[in-house]
Each structure stands twice: as C-alpha cells, then as structure tokens.
Design a protein around this motif. Structure first.
Motif, PDB file in Angstrom:
ATOM      1  N   THR A   1       0.708  -1.145  -0.058  1.00  0.00           N
ATOM      2  CA  THR A   1      -0.096   0.096  -0.139  1.00  0.00           C
ATOM      3  C   THR A   1       0.662   1.251  -0.494  1.00  0.00           C
ATOM      4  O   THR A   1       0.044   2.051  -0.910  1.00  0.00           O
ATOM      5  N   GLY A   2       2.212   1.464   1.096  1.00  0.00           N
ATOM      6  CA  GLY A   2       2.773   2.458   1.208  1.00  0.00           C
ATOM      7  C   GLY A   2       3.373   2.812  -0.433  1.00  0.00           C
ATOM      8  O   GLY A   2       3.613   3.947  -0.639  1.00  0.00           O
ATOM      9  N   TRP A   3       3.741   1.590  -1.447  1.00  0.00           N
ATOM     10  CA  TRP A   3       4.761   1.862  -2.499  1.00  0.00           C
ATOM     11  C   TRP A   3       4.163   3.120  -3.550  1.00  0.00           C
ATOM     12  O   TRP A   3       4.304   3.240  -4.314  1.00  0.00           O
ATOM     13  N   ARG A   4       2.574   2.936  -3.568  1.00  0.00           N
ATOM     14  CA  ARG A   4       2.005   3.456  -4.195  1.00  0.00           C
ATOM     15  C   ARG A   4       1.809   3.741  -5.512  1.00  0.00           C
ATOM     16  O   ARG A   4       2.396   4.425  -6.627  1.00  0.00           O
ATOM     17  N   ILE A   5       1.908   1.901  -6.409  1.00  0.00           N
ATOM     18  CA  ILE A   5       1.406   2.337  -7.371  1.00  0.00           C
ATOM     19  C   ILE A   5       0.493   1.237  -7.945  1.00  0.00           C
ATOM     20  O   ILE A   5      -0.165   0.002  -7.653  1.00  0.00           O
ATOM     21  N   GLY A   6       0.022   1.874  -9.226  1.00  0.00           N
ATOM     22  CA  GLY A   6      -1.270   1.506  -9.703  1.00  0.00           C
ATOM     23  C   GLY A   6      -1.888   1.664 -10.885  1.00  0.00           C
ATOM     24  O   GLY A   6      -0.542   2.275 -11.853  1.00  0.00           O
ATOM     25  N   PHE A   7      -2.422   0.719 -11.748  1.00  0.00           N
ATOM     26  CA  PHE A   7      -1.875   0.805 -13.268  1.00  0.00           C
ATOM     27  C   PHE A   7      -3.319   0.380 -13.919  1.00  0.00           C
ATOM     28  O   PHE A   7      -4.238  -0.501 -12.699  1.00  0.00           O
ATOM     29  N   ALA A   8      -3.555  -0.395 -15.292  1.00  0.00           N
ATOM     30  CA  ALA A   8      -4.469   0.095 -15.840  1.00  0.00           C
ATOM     31  C   ALA A   8      -3.953  -0.126 -17.260  1.00  0.00           C
ATOM     32  O   ALA A   8      -3.057   0.120 -17.742  1.00  0.00           O
ATOM     33  N   THR A   9      -5.641  -0.434 -18.058  1.00  0.00           N
ATOM     34  CA  THR A   9      -5.386  -0.696 -19.179  1.00  0.00           C
ATOM     35  C   THR A   9      -6.957  -0.118 -20.125  1.00  0.00           C
ATOM     36  O   THR A   9      -8.348  -0.278 -19.279  1.00  0.00           O
TER      37      THR A   9
END
Length: 404
Positions: A248-256
């Motif tokens: 959670t603290g690394w702050r990486i989200g992604f999407a397509t």
C-alpha cells in the motif's frame, strides 16, 4: 488576515474528507492519550511486503534506478502489467495499452479528471468506496448514487443500471470485490450488466479490480471487459500491487484501456505528478514477475479470518453480517442497536453513533457504513492477527451486551 485570502477552490471546499482517515485520526488521538485501541478501520493488509520485492527495491537503489522515469511508467513494468492483464484477465493488450500511476486512487482520479465536464454524471453503486463520489465532485462531475442493499447482495442489478442511465451519464464505476462489502460479481451478473451497457454506447466503464486476488471459497474472478469484449473499447480496467502484494505504501497502480483515454491520462499526469516513484516501479515489476505464493498464503489467511469474524459478529446481539466473498471487510448491519443506549450513556441514533461509542467505550475502531453510502452498517476490516481479532470481537460483544 483577510478571510478572502483563505478562499478555496469551490469544489474542494464542498468535498468531504475521507471518513476512514477521520476515524484513524481519532484512533491516533486516543492512542496519544495512552489508550490501547484495536483498529479495524484501515484498508490494508497487515503482512510485510514479500522479501523478494523488498530486495528488488534495495537493488534498484544500488543500481541507480533513482531518477525520473517516463510519465506513463518504465517500459519493463508496463510490459509486465500488459502480461498480467493477458494472463489473468484474458485481455489482449500490449505495453502501449497500459499506464502506471501513483497508486490505484491516482488511476481513478486521472481518468475522471481527464474526461469529466460540468453536468456529466458518474454512476456509483452504493455501498461505495468513500473516495468515489468525492473524486467525481472534485473533477467537476456529479455522482449519481444507485443504492444496492442486502436484497441484491449489495450488488448492482441490470434493471437498476438501466433505470439510472441518462444522456448525461459519462461513467459507471464498478468495484469487484467490493470495498466495503466484499461482494463479488459473478459471470452471469456481469453479463447482465454488459447487456445493458451495450445499449448505451456513450457510457464509459471503470472497473476497479484492486481486490482481485482476494476472493474466497475458490470462486473465479472475472472483469467486465473479459466477459464482454465489445466493451473493451470503452472500459478502463484498473488494478495495482497494494492489496495483492501488501504494497500500500509503495503507491503503484496501473490500468489498461482505450489509447485515447490513456494518452489523456498521461498528459494530465505529466503536468501533475510526472511518473510514479522509480524505486517503487522496480519493486512492482518484481511483484508482477515473481512468485505468487504470497498471494495464495494471504488469501488463505484472510479467508480464515473472515470465517472467524463473521461467526463472532453473528453471535453478537444486535449485529447481523452476511458472508463476504472477497476483500478483507465484513459489512455488518447494526440496525438492532439503533435506539438503544450504551453503558456510557450515549444514545445510538445512527451507525455513526455506534462507531464512535465503540471507539470511546470498547476501544475498538470501525467505520460507519453511512460513510460508504448505506446505513446502519459497520465496515469492519479483519486485516489483523487472530489474537487481536478475537479480542476485538469480545470487546464488541461486551459493548452490545451492555446496551440498555
């Protein structure tokens, strides 16, 4: 100081702070006073980030991966993200069909900010994650809430969706597994929603799949664009490493999603935050390309905790809780407590009163369901060890038994 100088952006001024963080602030204040609080309000796994991921981050620092990256993410990570969507979700995408952002929340905000104009509506099934309506409002749109109660398993139905769509509808946000209820949409339920959406080609879909890997009882997971490929061209499928890999603290989200949308989001991000943390991107790459035994272990642990929590809640007078199919939240009805008085003399007029009384009198922190758009419920996160969960259940039961 002139009051005029303190004037805020009107959208921000009318936005509400996160109810979850308000409770967490109260927990911090009580702890600062010396109280021992069991917090069941945080939406994050209690496990350490897997060792190989942490080691990858250390190596990234040692090898100089500490500078700006491409705005949409380094290619190696975007290739891993595309491979994840192909492998796990059956979506035929390449790295150019992806974007990496500063957390899953940032993905959602970027998409809304890039597409919403005054008067645009966003359909938000309730119960909802607390940030959805606020982000819509901050981006200039109007959140249109569709109440989905216990009679439908807290899930959106095709008839409710069809009735809510108007010419002004810009987006539908669909979260499965759900925060706060843990509800998971089946293939047939997604198929019914897809049939409605096919009749309304002006509606974009945001599939928030962040809890994808936390589904219990061997149930399969499917995302909307996977069920109906005709919707791929207008669906943003969002995910990340926060819940699946305890990052959670690394702050990486992604999407397509469709490239026109990803390009708009990248343009916005380039003027807003630039790329995500270079070190965190290398850690996320290690998570996506590394072993998956951590996911299997955490899922089994959360399923055991779910069973423990639901059993104890349903044995507590005044509470009732359905069995959540995923995530790590129990969404318990506290209707049986409303109108009663706590041992400390607080009259419980609402689920918010119940939550505050539990914190003040039982030293247990939960979030009122009304913050998620449906009361009287309590969202109870079981992302704690068994000993702490049992102690919390005993405290909740003692509180309820003492009501008059």
């Amino acid at each position: 100081m002139s009051r005029d100088i303190q004037r805020l952006n009107l959208r921000l001024a009318s936005a509400q702070p996160s109810a979850t963080y308000r409770i967490m602030d109260r927990v911090a204040a009580r702890r600062a006073q010396g109280a021992t609080i069991i917090s069941l309000c945080a939406g994050e796994p209690d496990f350490d980030t897997p060792k190989h991921v942490r080691e990858a981050a250390i190596q990234a620092i040692e090898h100089g991966h500490t500078r700006y990256t491409q705005v949409a993410g380094v290619r190696s990570l975007r290739e891993a993200v595309a491979a994840k969507f192909r492998r796990e979700n059956g979506l035929d995408v390449t790295w150019q069909d992806t974007i990496v952002c500063n957390g899953g929340k940032h993905v959602i905000h970027n998409a809304l900010a890039a597409t919403l104009n005054e008067g645009d509506e966003v359909l938000v099934p309730a119960p909802y994650w607390v940030s959805y309506p606020e982000m819509v409002q901050l981006c200039g749109g109007q959140a249109k809430i569709i109440t989905c109660d216990a009679s439908t398993g807290f899930k959106l139905t095709a008839s409710s969706l069809a009735a809510a769509i108007t010419p002004d509808t810009r987006w539908l946000i669909l979260n499965s597994p759900s925060n706060p209820t843990g509800a998971v949409y089946s293939d047939s339920e997604l198929r019914a929603l897809a049939d409605v959406l096919l009749d309304h080609p002006h509606v974009l879909i945001l599939a928030d799949d962040i809890y994808e890997h936390l589904i219990f009882d061997d149930q399969p997971f499917q995302t909307l664009a996977q069920v109906e490929p005709k919707l791929v061209a207008r669906t943003l499928t969002m995910n990340g490493v926060s819940k699946a890999y305890a990052m959670t603290g690394w702050r990486i989200g992604f999407a397509t999603g469709p490239r026109w949308l990803l390009e708009a989001m990248e343009k916005l991000q380039g003027q807003q935050t630039s790329g995500a943390s270079s070190v965190s991107q290398q850690a996320a790459l290690a998570a996506l390309e590394g072993p998956k035994d951590f996911i299997l272990h955490s899922r089994a642990v959360f399923q055991r905790r779910r069973d423990l929590m639901v059993r104890h809640l349903n044995a507590t007078p005044g509470l009732e809780c359905a069995n959540p199919a995923g995530a790590f939240y129990a969404f318990a009805s506290c209707a049986g407590l409303i109108g009663r008085t706590s041992a400390g003399g607080r009259v419980l007029h609402s689920d918010e009163d119940v939550a505050h009384a539990l914190l003040d009198e039982a030293d247990v922190a939960v979030v009122p369901g009304s913050a998620f758009g449906l009361g009287p419920y309590l969202r109870i996160a079981y992302a704690l060890d068994d000993v702490a969960l049992l102690k919390a259940c005993e405290a909740i039961r003692g509180f309820c038994m003492a009501l008059r």
